[in-house]
Design a protein around this motif. Sequence first.
Motif, PDB file in Angstrom:
ATOM      1  N   VAL A 103       0.868  -1.190   0.000  1.00 24.53           N
ATOM      2  CA  VAL A 103       0.000   0.000   0.000  1.00 24.53           C
ATOM      3  C   VAL A 103       0.896   1.229   0.000  1.00 24.53           C
ATOM      4  O   VAL A 103       1.870   1.300   0.759  1.00 24.53           O
ATOM      5  N   GLN A 104       0.560   2.219  -0.854  1.00 27.66           N
ATOM      6  CA  GLN A 104       1.280   3.493  -0.894  1.00 27.66           C
ATOM      7  C   GLN A 104       0.373   4.589  -0.341  1.00 27.66           C
ATOM      8  O   GLN A 104      -0.721   4.825  -0.854  1.00 27.66           O
ATOM      9  N   LEU A 105       0.846   5.270   0.727  1.00 22.66           N
ATOM     10  CA  LEU A 105       0.102   6.364   1.327  1.00 22.66           C
ATOM     11  C   LEU A 105       0.658   7.702   0.843  1.00 22.66           C
ATOM     12  O   LEU A 105       1.818   7.794   0.416  1.00 22.66           O
ATOM     13  N   ASP A 106      -0.161   8.737   0.934  1.00 23.71           N
ATOM     14  CA  ASP A 106       0.261  10.091   0.569  1.00 23.71           C
ATOM     15  C   ASP A 106       1.236  10.604   1.627  1.00 23.71           C
ATOM     16  O   ASP A 106       0.875  10.758   2.797  1.00 23.71           O
ATOM     17  N   ALA A 107       2.481  10.900   1.210  1.00 24.14           N
ATOM     18  CA  ALA A 107       3.534  11.283   2.158  1.00 24.14           C
ATOM     19  C   ALA A 107       3.781  12.783   2.191  1.00 24.14           C
ATOM     20  O   ALA A 107       4.746  13.226   2.840  1.00 24.14           O
ATOM     21  N   ARG A 108       2.969  13.592   1.534  1.00 19.92           N
ATOM     22  CA  ARG A 108       3.263  15.030   1.468  1.00 19.92           C
ATOM     23  C   ARG A 108       3.197  15.692   2.839  1.00 19.92           C
ATOM     24  O   ARG A 108       4.024  16.560   3.157  1.00 19.92           O
ATOM     25  N   GLU A 109       2.233  15.318   3.652  1.00 15.11           N
ATOM     26  CA  GLU A 109       2.152  15.908   4.988  1.00 15.11           C
ATOM     27  C   GLU A 109       3.381  15.550   5.812  1.00 15.11           C
ATOM     28  O   GLU A 109       3.922  16.383   6.561  1.00 15.11           O
ATOM     29  N   ILE A 110       3.833  14.320   5.695  1.00 14.79           N
ATOM     30  CA  ILE A 110       5.018  13.889   6.429  1.00 14.79           C
ATOM     31  C   ILE A 110       6.256  14.614   5.912  1.00 14.79           C
ATOM     32  O   ILE A 110       7.158  14.975   6.683  1.00 14.79           O
ATOM     33  N   GLU A 111       6.322  14.859   4.607  1.00 13.38           N
ATOM     34  CA  GLU A 111       7.477  15.566   4.044  1.00 13.38           C
ATOM     35  C   GLU A 111       7.565  16.992   4.579  1.00 13.38           C
ATOM     36  O   GLU A 111       8.672  17.511   4.808  1.00 13.38           O
ATOM     37  N   LEU A 112       6.420  17.641   4.782  1.00 13.72           N
ATOM     38  CA  LEU A 112       6.436  18.984   5.378  1.00 13.72           C
ATOM     39  C   LEU A 112       6.964  18.946   6.804  1.00 13.72           C
ATOM     40  O   LEU A 112       7.781  19.788   7.206  1.00 13.72           O
ATOM     41  N   THR A 113       6.508  17.986   7.564  1.00 15.00           N
ATOM     42  CA  THR A 113       7.015  17.836   8.935  1.00 15.00           C
ATOM     43  C   THR A 113       8.508  17.534   8.924  1.00 15.00           C
ATOM     44  O   THR A 113       9.264  18.045   9.761  1.00 15.00           O
ATOM     45  N   LEU A 114       8.918  16.718   7.976  1.00 17.02           N
ATOM     46  CA  LEU A 114      10.344  16.372   7.854  1.00 17.02           C
ATOM     47  C   LEU A 114      11.184  17.612   7.585  1.00 17.02           C
ATOM     48  O   LEU A 114      12.253  17.808   8.178  1.00 17.02           O
ATOM     49  N   ALA A 115      10.701  18.468   6.702  1.00 10.59           N
ATOM     50  CA  ALA A 115      11.435  19.703   6.384  1.00 10.59           C
ATOM     51  C   ALA A 115      11.515  20.621   7.601  1.00 10.59           C
ATOM     52  O   ALA A 115      12.550  21.267   7.852  1.00 10.59           O
ATOM     53  N   GLN A 116      10.444  20.691   8.378  1.00 10.47           N
ATOM     54  CA  GLN A 116      10.438  21.512   9.582  1.00 10.47           C
ATOM     55  C   GLN A 116      11.449  20.997  10.600  1.00 10.47           C
ATOM     56  O   GLN A 116      12.185  21.779  11.219  1.00 10.47           O
ATOM     57  N   ARG A 117      11.485  19.669  10.790  1.00  8.67           N
ATOM     58  CA  ARG A 117      12.442  19.093  11.729  1.00  8.67           C
ATOM     59  C   ARG A 117      13.883  19.341  11.280  1.00  8.67           C
ATOM     60  O   ARG A 117      14.766  19.624  12.098  1.00  8.67           O
ATOM     61  N   GLN A 118      14.119  19.273   9.991  1.00  9.46           N
ATOM     62  CA  GLN A 118      15.468  19.541   9.480  1.00  9.46           C
ATOM     63  C   GLN A 118      15.849  20.993   9.698  1.00  9.46           C
ATOM     64  O   GLN A 118      16.997  21.313  10.048  1.00  9.46           O
ATOM     65  N   ALA A 119      14.892  21.916   9.538  1.00 10.01           N
ATOM     66  CA  ALA A 119      15.165  23.337   9.776  1.00 10.01           C
ATOM     67  C   ALA A 119      15.506  23.593  11.235  1.00 10.01           C
ATOM     68  O   ALA A 119      16.396  24.406  11.553  1.00 10.01           O
ATOM     69  N   ASP A 120      14.824  22.894  12.145  1.00  4.31           N
ATOM     70  CA  ASP A 120      15.133  23.042  13.571  1.00  4.31           C
ATOM     71  C   ASP A 120      16.570  22.623  13.862  1.00  4.31           C
ATOM     72  O   ASP A 120      17.268  23.286  14.659  1.00  4.31           O
ATOM     73  N   ILE A 121      17.009  21.567  13.234  1.00  4.18           N
ATOM     74  CA  ILE A 121      18.384  21.100  13.456  1.00  4.18           C
ATOM     75  C   ILE A 121      19.382  22.095  12.891  1.00  4.18           C
ATOM     76  O   ILE A 121      20.419  22.400  13.516  1.00  4.18           O
ATOM     77  N   ASN A 122      19.086  22.632  11.694  1.00  2.82           N
ATOM     78  CA  ASN A 122      19.992  23.624  11.106  1.00  2.82           C
ATOM     79  C   ASN A 122      20.099  24.853  12.009  1.00  2.82           C
ATOM     80  O   ASN A 122      21.193  25.424  12.182  1.00  2.82           O
ATOM     81  N   GLU A 123      18.990  25.270  12.584  1.00  3.11           N
ATOM     82  CA  GLU A 123      19.016  26.428  13.485  1.00  3.11           C
ATOM     83  C   GLU A 123      19.860  26.134  14.722  1.00  3.11           C
ATOM     84  O   GLU A 123      20.661  26.984  15.166  1.00  3.11           O
ATOM     85  N   LEU A 124      19.728  24.962  15.274  1.00  5.17           N
ATOM     86  CA  LEU A 124      20.512  24.616  16.456  1.00  5.17           C
ATOM     87  C   LEU A 124      21.989  24.477  16.120  1.00  5.17           C
ATOM     88  O   LEU A 124      22.852  24.819  16.943  1.00  5.17           O
ATOM     89  N   ASP A 125      22.302  23.970  14.944  1.00  2.00           N
ATOM     90  CA  ASP A 125      23.713  23.926  14.523  1.00  2.00           C
ATOM     91  C   ASP A 125      24.302  25.331  14.486  1.00  2.00           C
ATOM     92  O   ASP A 125      25.451  25.554  14.916  1.00  2.00           O
ATOM     93  N   ALA A 126      23.516  26.276  13.978  1.00  2.00           N
ATOM     94  CA  ALA A 126      23.989  27.660  13.923  1.00  2.00           C
ATOM     95  C   ALA A 126      24.174  28.234  15.325  1.00  2.00           C
ATOM     96  O   ALA A 126      25.158  28.948  15.600  1.00  2.00           O
ATOM     97  N   LEU A 127      23.265  27.930  16.238  1.00  2.00           N
ATOM     98  CA  LEU A 127      23.383  28.421  17.613  1.00  2.00           C
ATOM     99  C   LEU A 127      24.590  27.818  18.316  1.00  2.00           C
ATOM    100  O   LEU A 127      25.288  28.508  19.090  1.00  2.00           O
ATOM    101  N   ILE A 128      24.864  26.555  18.041  1.00  2.00           N
ATOM    102  CA  ILE A 128      26.045  25.926  18.646  1.00  2.00           C
ATOM    103  C   ILE A 128      27.319  26.568  18.120  1.00  2.00           C
ATOM    104  O   ILE A 128      28.263  26.847  18.875  1.00  2.00           O
ATOM    105  N   ASP A 129      27.358  26.818  16.809  1.00  2.00           N
ATOM    106  CA  ASP A 129      28.531  27.484  16.231  1.00  2.00           C
ATOM    107  C   ASP A 129      28.696  28.885  16.817  1.00  2.00           C
ATOM    108  O   ASP A 129      29.821  29.321  17.124  1.00  2.00           O
ATOM    109  N   ALA A 130      27.578  29.580  16.984  1.00  2.00           N
ATOM    110  CA  ALA A 130      27.644  30.943  17.551  1.00  2.00           C
ATOM    111  C   ALA A 130      28.130  30.904  18.997  1.00  2.00           C
ATOM    112  O   ALA A 130      28.910  31.775  19.418  1.00  2.00           O
TER     113      ALA A 130
END
Length: 427
Positions: A103-130
């Motif tokens: 069965v193939q489910l629609d993954a677009r909603e999950i992809e949006l959440t995935l992008a948000q989680r990745q952005a949170d990590i990028n922000e924290l990487d920047a804060l750690i560097d700072a």
Amino acid sequence: MNTFQNLRQKHSWFLPVIILAVAALIIFALVVSKPKPPKKETKEKEWLVSSIILKETQAQPQVELLARVESPFDSTLSAAITADVMQVPVREGISVKMGDLLVQLDAREIELTLAQRQADINELDALIDAEKLRFKTDQDSLVEEKRLLEIAEQALARQAKLKASNLVAQERYDSAESSRAQQALSVNARKLNIADHPNRLKQLQAKKVRALTLLKDAEIDAERAQIRAPFDGIVTSVKVAPGERIQMGQALVSLYDRKNMELRAQVPDKYLALISDALQQGINIQATALSHQSEIPLQLLRLSGQASLSNGGVDALFRPASEEHNLILNKALRLRIDMPALTNVFTLPVSAIYGTNRIYRIEEGRLQSLNIEVLGKQLLSLSTNSANEETLQDRVIIRSKHLGDGDKVTTTQLPNAISGLKVKERS
């Protein structure tokens, strides 16, 4: 004249009596003198029977049971996310390989959440560097601030000497002292920032670990948008269709593993101890399942860990000896179990057994009743009956201290069988 007539009348009944007596004598003489027919000799009837000559042997009892096919890997796959169904490429009854898309489910909603989680990590990487950059800057600034503190202390010392000589105003001295105090506070603040750096860094790193966990969870949800076969198996039911909105935990597809099939059969109590002992001793108990006019070799795996609530029996579980079989889930089959072999026993056709534990031995043309111990049955071979159906010919395994090699036992069921009955064996 009258006297003669009276006398004649008085004795007139003698003549008939005499005639009857003479006739009776004649009849009696004829009966007595009648020739007697020759007597026929009565011959005892002989009953025609079939017989078998006994020979002590080693025999393996066999038990025929009704078994049901099942699989310990009979799975119903459920949705781990809430999404729309995009594709259902499988149908009931088809074979699938491990990893095939079910069965193939629609993954677009999950992809949006995935992008948000990745952005949170990028922000924290920047804060750690700072934070690391701030720490280095604080270390460099501390050196300069300490030098400025030394200059302020030297200036205060000069002002103190001038004040002692009354060569400077009080205001100049207070200003120098204030500058030294402010510079000392700056040095202390910088030291505090440097000392608190590990705590701030740990806080940011903990936030990053939490964000990475959320990212991993989102990645897993993204993978769960594709429902794939966990093993090689056969699909038994498809519960969704494209376009449906499914909720978390909703059943999607059911399938079972063909490589892990088992047959469950309830063992009669009289054989339970024998099977249990054989398993504990490591004796390999074989069995055969009769399916589609073919025999499937089986091996006993184990006994069930509990008794049935309905009848108190204990189930035995068997598995096919080979992965090449045609077993179908939930199908009922006849099962033949080969029990451990018995020695010093005799085998007889079922027709030789009278009641439950009696046979008739033939001695000098007459039957002799013997009680025997029935140890089990031996299902030897398949035969075809009048309806062209294959049936199993049974033989009974017996033991008796009164039997020996060469004894003849009748295999014919006689309705009037009794000890002493005269019989004649069929040639």
